[in-house]
Design a protein around this motif. Structure first.
Motif, short mmCIF file in Angstrom:
data_model
loop_
_atom_site.label_atom_id
_atom_site.label_comp_id
_atom_site.label_asym_id
_atom_site.label_seq_id
_atom_site.Cartn_x
_atom_site.Cartn_y
_atom_site.Cartn_z
N PRO A 1 81.96 -93.07 -55.50
CA PRO A 1 81.62 -93.69 -54.17
C PRO A 1 81.14 -95.29 -54.39
O PRO A 1 80.79 -95.87 -55.41
CB PRO A 1 80.24 -93.01 -54.01
N ARG A 2 81.62 -95.93 -53.36
CA ARG A 2 81.56 -97.36 -53.10
C ARG A 2 81.08 -97.78 -51.93
O ARG A 2 81.41 -97.19 -50.74
CB ARG A 2 82.71 -97.98 -53.49
N PRO A 3 80.26 -98.76 -51.82
CA PRO A 3 79.83 -99.54 -50.54
C PRO A 3 80.98 -100.16 -49.94
O PRO A 3 82.09 -100.24 -50.29
CB PRO A 3 78.80 -100.56 -50.99
N ALA A 4 80.75 -100.45 -48.48
CA ALA A 4 81.75 -101.22 -47.76
C ALA A 4 81.76 -102.72 -48.47
O ALA A 4 80.95 -103.10 -49.03
CB ALA A 4 81.36 -101.31 -46.38
N ILE A 5 83.19 -103.07 -48.40
CA ILE A 5 83.60 -104.44 -48.91
C ILE A 5 83.84 -105.44 -48.07
O ILE A 5 84.74 -105.11 -47.24
CB ILE A 5 84.52 -104.43 -50.01
N ASP A 6 83.14 -106.71 -48.00
CA ASP A 6 83.68 -107.67 -47.12
C ASP A 6 84.53 -108.62 -48.13
O ASP A 6 83.96 -109.32 -48.73
CB ASP A 6 82.31 -108.41 -46.97
N ALA A 7 85.77 -108.48 -47.74
CA ALA A 7 86.91 -108.98 -48.76
C ALA A 7 87.54 -110.38 -47.88
O ALA A 7 87.40 -110.51 -46.60
CB ALA A 7 87.93 -108.27 -48.91
N VAL A 8 88.08 -111.22 -48.64
CA VAL A 8 88.77 -112.56 -47.95
C VAL A 8 90.20 -112.21 -48.39
O VAL A 8 90.64 -112.22 -49.54
CB VAL A 8 87.99 -113.55 -48.49
N LEU A 9 91.07 -112.34 -47.46
CA LEU A 9 92.64 -112.38 -47.79
C LEU A 9 93.14 -113.84 -47.98
O LEU A 9 92.34 -114.55 -47.86
CB LEU A 9 93.33 -111.94 -46.35
N PRO A 10 94.32 -113.82 -48.61
CA PRO A 10 94.88 -114.97 -49.22
C PRO A 10 95.00 -116.08 -48.21
O PRO A 10 94.94 -117.36 -48.73
CB PRO A 10 96.24 -114.55 -49.70
N ASP A 11 94.88 -115.83 -46.85
CA ASP A 11 95.03 -116.76 -46.01
C ASP A 11 93.79 -117.16 -45.24
O ASP A 11 93.39 -118.16 -44.41
CB ASP A 11 95.71 -116.40 -44.80
N GLY A 12 92.65 -116.71 -46.05
CA GLY A 12 91.37 -117.35 -45.72
C GLY A 12 90.49 -116.29 -44.73
O GLY A 12 89.40 -116.39 -44.51
N SER A 13 91.37 -115.38 -44.09
CA SER A 13 90.61 -114.41 -43.13
C SER A 13 89.78 -113.32 -43.74
O SER A 13 90.01 -113.09 -44.97
CB SER A 13 91.82 -113.86 -42.16
N HIS A 14 88.82 -113.10 -43.05
CA HIS A 14 87.79 -112.07 -43.57
C HIS A 14 88.08 -110.61 -42.90
O HIS A 14 88.59 -110.54 -41.83
CB HIS A 14 86.46 -112.50 -43.10
N VAL A 15 88.02 -109.52 -43.90
CA VAL A 15 88.17 -108.27 -43.37
C VAL A 15 87.08 -107.29 -44.15
O VAL A 15 86.67 -107.65 -45.19
CB VAL A 15 89.50 -107.83 -43.91
N ARG A 16 86.68 -106.27 -43.46
CA ARG A 16 85.88 -105.56 -43.85
C ARG A 16 86.40 -104.07 -44.25
O ARG A 16 87.16 -103.41 -43.45
CB ARG A 16 84.60 -105.15 -42.82
N ILE A 17 86.22 -103.61 -45.52
CA ILE A 17 86.94 -102.51 -46.16
C ILE A 17 85.90 -101.37 -46.25
O ILE A 17 84.97 -101.37 -46.83
CB ILE A 17 87.47 -102.74 -47.41
N GLU A 18 86.18 -100.35 -45.40
CA GLU A 18 85.19 -99.25 -45.13
C GLU A 18 85.05 -98.61 -46.32
O GLU A 18 86.42 -98.40 -47.17
CB GLU A 18 85.22 -98.42 -44.06
N PRO A 19 83.88 -97.57 -46.79
CA PRO A 19 84.17 -96.91 -48.17
C PRO A 19 85.17 -95.89 -48.43
O PRO A 19 85.76 -95.58 -49.20
CB PRO A 19 82.65 -96.10 -48.01
N ASP A 20 85.72 -95.27 -46.99
CA ASP A 20 86.74 -94.33 -46.87
C ASP A 20 88.24 -94.86 -46.82
O ASP A 20 88.99 -94.31 -46.72
CB ASP A 20 86.44 -93.20 -46.12
#
Length: 516
Positions: A239-258
């Motif tokens: 189990p892991r929490p949601a991740i606030d990630a940054v893509l190589p072009d600088g845009s942000h994306v939220r990755i849900e646990p599932d």
């Protein structure tokens, strides 16, 4: 005396081409060029011609039909055309015959064999250290790559499957992408992804940017099974929490646990507007066919050309055969290798076709096809895992660990890094001595069933014998000067020895050893 004549024959066969490769000429050079101005056949040509005009460069002439058929056979299926194929093509007077030949070659079985070799270099397909796919993994992976190419799988789907698949590396072949890496850490995976699909050496990125990229592969896990060398690649279920990630072009994306972070990255990578993805494969296709990258300099030397290729890739729904067809049908590709003016870098500006040596696998396959016998190989892995049928060409070898002294000497890549520069097509003194003096080459020529067959069929007609030998090796008939020199040589002594010497001279010509 015979040794001197041998050198004369070899020299006559290439002296015209070699003498003009670095100089200008106002007349077409027979038998390498046609009399034809540079008339654009598609938008590639319009963009290249615009760039050449701005640089003050004159495009090369149109290559002859004999040069074209040899070139396109080597570039599309990695084989020399047979004499009857050369004769049929050069006698054909239809205007669209080059386009028709390209279409036929793209559908031949050998197309998938040859281009699988190229992709297996990029994907690091080998069984032994430092890439440890092991034999079963190599065979499964190679079959998947070969099938993908044979069925013309869209490139975006090809990339997505490699990035997002999970399961056994024996039963889900594309997961071997995660095995064919020197290490199982997120940093190792991210580096392989960046190089393979984005053309980026992320080792040169800042620590922060690398860490952001690694997040998308931080939950890839590996576990063994009871079967020898089998491994399961899967997404860590912890189990892991949601991740606030940054893509190589600088845009942000939220990755849900599932959600699989690899899916998120793949969605970003293959979206239509992502130039990281489209520019890399567009330039790779261009480089494979033209011998020189558009993106060698930064920024790209011809940005409009690169943009056009990317647009065509997206428009065709990532159909790589469409891209090959587009380049191969261009007047730019069909230029002579003899520059139109004295600029020594003409080919690097796409003002002439780039002369380059045949790959090690293609060269040895050509020698085996011409003379036999089949090559023998060696590997650190014991049989039966490394058994290679005699009928299998070298370009079809799945495993980069299976090799031979010839392949190593002539620059076949070790498939350790996935870099195109790992393959060396530079000519060396050792290579030249091997072609001129080795018992390996001597045995092939002296025991050649094809030369025996040719001798038996054409013993009473020296002119036809010489003509056929030139078609076999150089994919063109001899010039008058070459035929006269060869006839004189064959009339002076033992005929079989003379034929052996002539064949040996021809395979040492630049015309044989190089694409031109």
């Amino acid at each position: 005396m015979r040794a001197l004549q041998y050198v004369v024959i070899a020299t006559i066969s290439v002296m015209t081409l070699c003498a003009t490769l670095s100089g200008s000429t106002s007349q077409p050079i027979a038998p390498y060029e046609q009399t034809a101005k540079f008339e654009p056949a598609n938008q590639i040509d319009e963009l290249v011609l615009e760039s050449l005009t701005a640089s003050g460069l004159e495009p090369a002439g149109l290559c002859s039909d004999a040069v074209f058929i040899r070139r396109v056979y080597l570039d599309v299926i990695g084989k020399l055309p047979k004499p009857n194929e050369v004769r049929s093509f050069t006698r054909d007077k239809r205007r669209g015959k080059r386009a028709q030949l390209i279409d036929k070659l793209l559908e031949r079985d050998e197309f998938a064999d040859y281009w699988s070799m190229k992709w297996c270099d990029v994907l690091r397909v080998k069984a032994e250290h430092p890439i440890n796919l092991w034999p079963n993994g190599v065979q499964a992976y190679h079959r998947w790559v070969h099938h993908s190419i044979a069925t013309n799988k869209p490139y975006d789907q090809f990339a997505r499957e490699l990035l997002t698949s999970s399961g056994s590396n024996f039963r889900v072949p594309q997961v071997n992408f995660y095995r064919a890496i020197q290490g199982e850490s997120p940093s190792s995976i991210a580096a392989a992804v960046g190089l393979t699909f984005m053309g980026q050496r992320i080792e040169t990125w800042s620590d922060d940017d690398r860490a952001k990229m690694e997040v998308f592969f931080s939950y890839v896990a590996y576990k063994p099974t009871a079967e020898w060398k089998e491994q399961i690649i899967y997404l860590d279920p912890t189990p892991r929490p949601a991740i606030d990630a940054v893509l190589p072009d600088g845009s942000h994306v939220r990755i849900e646990p599932d959600t699989d972070p690899r899916q998120v990255f793949a969605d970003w990578l293959i979206r239509a507007g992502n130039k990281h993805f489209t520019a890399t494969i567009s330039d790779r296709v261009w480089t494979w066919l033209m011998g020189h990258s558009i993106c060698l300099d930064s920024p790209a030397s011809q940005p409009a050309l690169l943009a056009y290729l990317q647009k065509e890739l997206i428009k065709s729904h990532y159909d790589l055969k469409h891209m090959y067809r587009l380049v191969l049908n261009s007047r730019t590709y069909q230029q002579s290798s003899i520059p139109g003016n004295e600029d020594l870098d003409a080919a690097e500006h796409f003002a002439a076709y780039q002369v380059r040596r045949l790959e090690a696998e293609v060269l040895i396959d050509a020698l085996v096809e011409l003379f036999g016998p089949a090559e023998s190989y060696e590997s650190p892995i014991p049989e039966p895992f490394t058994y290679v049928p005699e009928s299998e060409p070298t370009v079809s070898l799945a495993d980069g660990s299976i090799t031979s002294p010839f392949l190593e000497q002539f620059g076949r890549p070790s498939r350790d890094t996935g870099l195109l520069s790992e393959r060396s097509n530079e000519s060396t003194v050792q290579q030249r001595l091997h072609m001129l003096n080795s018992s390996h080459i001597q045995k092939k020529i002296e025991t050649s069933w094809r030369l025996n067959q040719l001798m038996a069929r054409e013993r009473g007609n020296r002119g036809r014998l010489i003509n056929e030998l030139y078609l076999m090796t150089l994919s063109r008939p001899p010039t008058d000067a070459e035929k006269a020199a060869a006839k004189s040589y064959l009339n002076d002594g033992d005929l079989r020895q003379g034929v052996n010497d002539l064949a040996w001279a021809l395979i040492n010509c630049k015309e044989f050893l190089y694409r031109h």
